[in-house]
Write a protein that holds these residues in place. Structure first.
Motif, mmCIF file in Angstrom:
data_model
loop_
_atom_site.group_PDB
_atom_site.id
_atom_site.type_symbol
_atom_site.label_atom_id
_atom_site.label_comp_id
_atom_site.label_asym_id
_atom_site.label_seq_id
_atom_site.Cartn_x
_atom_site.Cartn_y
_atom_site.Cartn_z
ATOM 1 N N UNK A 208 0.816 -1.210 0.000
ATOM 2 C CA UNK A 208 0.000 0.000 0.000
ATOM 3 C C UNK A 208 0.850 1.260 0.000
ATOM 4 N N UNK A 209 2.166 1.114 -0.138
ATOM 5 C CA UNK A 209 3.085 2.246 -0.175
ATOM 6 C C UNK A 209 3.757 2.331 -1.533
ATOM 7 N N UNK A 210 4.375 3.483 -1.805
ATOM 8 C CA UNK A 210 5.087 3.661 -3.074
ATOM 9 C C UNK A 210 6.231 2.662 -3.204
ATOM 10 N N UNK A 211 6.993 2.467 -2.099
ATOM 11 C CA UNK A 211 8.099 1.510 -2.137
ATOM 12 C C UNK A 211 7.618 0.096 -2.362
ATOM 13 N N UNK A 212 6.521 -0.265 -1.729
ATOM 14 C CA UNK A 212 5.970 -1.595 -1.932
ATOM 15 C C UNK A 212 5.463 -1.791 -3.343
ATOM 16 N N UNK B 177 -11.326 10.495 -0.224
ATOM 17 C CA UNK B 177 -10.229 10.886 0.635
ATOM 18 C C UNK B 177 -8.874 10.474 0.087
ATOM 19 N N UNK B 178 -7.819 10.967 0.761
ATOM 20 C CA UNK B 178 -6.452 10.678 0.324
ATOM 21 C C UNK B 178 -6.177 9.184 0.296
ATOM 22 N N UNK B 179 -6.626 8.449 1.304
ATOM 23 C CA UNK B 179 -6.373 7.024 1.372
ATOM 24 C C UNK B 179 -6.972 6.302 0.173
ATOM 25 N N UNK B 180 -8.184 6.669 -0.204
ATOM 26 C CA UNK B 180 -8.839 6.039 -1.350
ATOM 27 C C UNK B 180 -8.125 6.382 -2.653
ATOM 28 N N UNK C 111 -4.941 7.135 -3.013
ATOM 29 C CA UNK C 111 -3.674 6.394 -3.043
ATOM 30 C C UNK C 111 -3.909 4.935 -3.452
ATOM 31 N N UNK C 112 -4.939 4.318 -2.859
ATOM 32 C CA UNK C 112 -5.247 2.932 -3.180
ATOM 33 C C UNK C 112 -5.618 2.785 -4.645
ATOM 34 N N UNK C 113 -6.367 3.759 -5.178
ATOM 35 C CA UNK C 113 -6.769 3.699 -6.582
ATOM 36 C C UNK C 113 -5.561 3.841 -7.508
ATOM 37 N N UNK C 114 -4.608 4.710 -7.134
ATOM 38 C CA UNK C 114 -3.391 4.850 -7.939
ATOM 39 C C UNK C 114 -2.604 3.545 -7.974
ATOM 40 N N UNK C 115 -2.480 2.892 -6.825
ATOM 41 C CA UNK C 115 -1.721 1.650 -6.742
ATOM 42 C C UNK C 115 -2.405 0.544 -7.551
ATOM 43 N N UNK C 116 -3.729 0.468 -7.424
ATOM 44 C CA UNK C 116 -4.467 -0.552 -8.171
ATOM 45 C C UNK C 116 -4.301 -0.338 -9.675
ATOM 46 N N UNK C 117 -4.409 0.909 -10.107
ATOM 47 C CA UNK C 117 -4.227 1.213 -11.528
ATOM 48 C C UNK C 117 -2.811 0.882 -11.989
ATOM 49 N N UNK C 118 -1.811 1.230 -11.169
ATOM 50 C CA UNK C 118 -0.418 0.982 -11.544
ATOM 51 C C UNK C 118 -0.158 -0.502 -11.761
ATOM 52 N N UNK C 119 -0.611 -1.337 -10.835
ATOM 53 C CA UNK C 119 -0.360 -2.772 -10.972
ATOM 54 C C UNK C 119 -1.091 -3.352 -12.173
#
Length: 458
Positions: free
Chosen positions: A67-71, A418-421, A423-431
């Motif tokens: 859930x982080x950028x590094x992860x 919110x910010x948490x949502x 961030x999660x959406x960005x990560x889901x899209x990236x993967x």
């Protein structure tokens, strides 16, 4: 060494994280790879081990939390079968949510994986840019002769020897009830965010800054860097008003709410086109990270700021990538040479390995005559590549993995989330985008690893 050699298809200079990763992925694709490093015959002052992929300043590769950028960066690398992460997993030591390793075991694991892939590893110093296909990943302490050769090819003003970075904050954590957008004297678009200070706030900030604990430079680092990247605490030591006549100059920046000029102003400038991240202009610093966050949160409007990157000044060797590199990390002036790792302007161990992974993949594709485009910029690796090859920010500054460099996410229906949502959406899209990109790669580039599991076949 400056002539092609028929005994190998690709020469890689520097057996750090980037060079080792580049060698492994190119060899996996079937190239005959020669990896050279000046160790153990010669070392930089920071190196201790004889083997490849030595972790110098820390034994941590950063967060492993997906859930982080590094992860996210690690998850993308695993989809490509990263050799560095394979070796790190086998050398892992307990460190909470971070991927920390036993340094000696990590280096030995990488050595064995390179050997199993058939990579020829030799001790040799390279002082000139080779004429054959080559990846250079010699890191922040590149030897003077090779650095001068790169400078000769790129232009002296495109190679830097100090990494001077200001802190970066997430835009949505800046308190805009206090800060305001404005351009000095109202000229041009109001692209800067301005954090105004009263005299009392400035004097409290100045006192905290001048009493903060600083990082002690290594012997091989310059203790008094040039004016262009002067640490803010060094400027402050010259007098209580120095900052008010320097990076915190308030003239022409009247607060629209009061119509008055603040006593001092901290300006923040966009770090990305979408305005998701802002850097603190002129705030290069050697403050220790704990003190850095404490002091910087005294700036009005930044009390709850999320720091995407903290400021640092240290010896480095990196190029002005947007000027001298193409989209596949080749030198425009010498296209047979690719750069990898921190030399390109990525910051951090894992980021350097990811850059090496891509440099090796690009080199393998070119050798086999295979067309390959970089990953989309919606992915973490793609965003990092875009930063080091096409960043509009001037002057160019190195960057680590952070969610602020990913493009803004469109939420279906235009709902506010919110910010948490976000961030999660960005990560889901990236993967999702990275999986699609990997699935479209020519299978000849992937060799043994499964693109879905990232388990290397050695």
């Amino acid at each position: 060494m400056n002539t092609p050699n028929n005994n190998y298809d690709l020469l890689i200079v520097g057996a750090g994280l980037a060079g080792s990763e580049a060698a492994a992925v190119a060899a996996r694709a079937g190239l005959r790879v020669r990896l050279v490093d000046q160790k153990p015959a010669e070392r930089t002052p920071a190196q201790k081990l004889d083997g490849p992929a030595e972790l110098v300043c820390s034994n941590s590769l950063g967060s492993a939390d997906s859930s982080t950028a590094g992860g996210l960066l690690k998850d993308e690398m695993r989809l490509l079968g990263s050799t560095i992460l394979l070796a790190a997993d086998a050398a892992r030591v307990p460190a909470g949510g971070a991927l920390a390793v036993h340094r000696e075991a990590m280096s030995e694991n990488v050595r064995q994986l390179l050997d199993a892939r058939g990579v020829s590893v030799t001790c040799e110093r390279v002082d000139e840019l080779p004429d054959g296909p080559c990846v250079i990943g010699t890191g922040p302490l590149t030897a003077d002769a090779l650095a001068h050769a790169i400078a000769k090819a790129t232009g002296q003003d495109a190679l830097f020897f100090f990494d001077a970075t200001s802190p970066i904050v997430a835009a949505d954590t800046i308190d805009m009830d206090i800060a305001y957008a404005a351009a000095r004297w109202g000229k041009g678009d109001p692209d800067y965010i301005n954090c105004p200070m009263t005299r009392e706030e400035y004097e409290a900030f100045y006192a905290a800054l001048t009493h903060a604990e600083m990082v002690t430079p290594h012997e091989f680092e310059n203790k008094c860097v040039f004016e262009g990247c002067m640490p803010i605490e060094v400027m402050a030591a010259r007098g209580v008003d120095t900052l008010r006549y320097g990076p915190m100059r308030p003239v022409g920046l009247e607060d629209p709410r009061t119509g008055k000029r603040p006593y001092a102003v901290v300006q923040l400038r966009k770090e990305d086109a979408d305005g998701e991240a802002y850097n603190l202009v002129g705030f290069q610093t050697r403050m220790k990270w704990g003190d850095q966050q404490r002091v910087l949160r005294m700036i009005p409007g930044l009390a709850d700021a999320e720091f995407l990157r903290l400021g640092v000044i240290h010896r480095n060797t990196f190029v002005d990538g947007p000027r001298v590199l193409d989209a596949t990390l080749r030198l425009n002036a010498k296209p047979n040479v690719r750069l990898a790792g921190q030399m390109t302007g990525v910051e951090g161990y894992t980021e350097s390995a990811a850059c090496g992974l891509m440099a090796g993949l690009f080199a393998a594709a070119e050798a086999k005559g295979i067309e390959i485009a970089p990953p989309p910029e919606t992915t973490m690796i793609g965003a990092l590549l875009r930063h080091v090859t096409a960043s509009p920010t001037h002057p160019f500054q190195p960057m680590n993995a952070n969610l602020g460099i990913l493009p803004a996410i469109e939420i279906p229906g235009g709902k506010r989330v919110g910010k948490k949502e976000r961030r999660a959406a960005k990560i889901e899209r990236a993967l999702a985008d990275f999986r699609r990109w990997v699935a479209e790669l020519d299978p000849r580039l992937l060799g043994g690893p499964s693109a879905e599991t990232g388990r290397a076949v050695v």
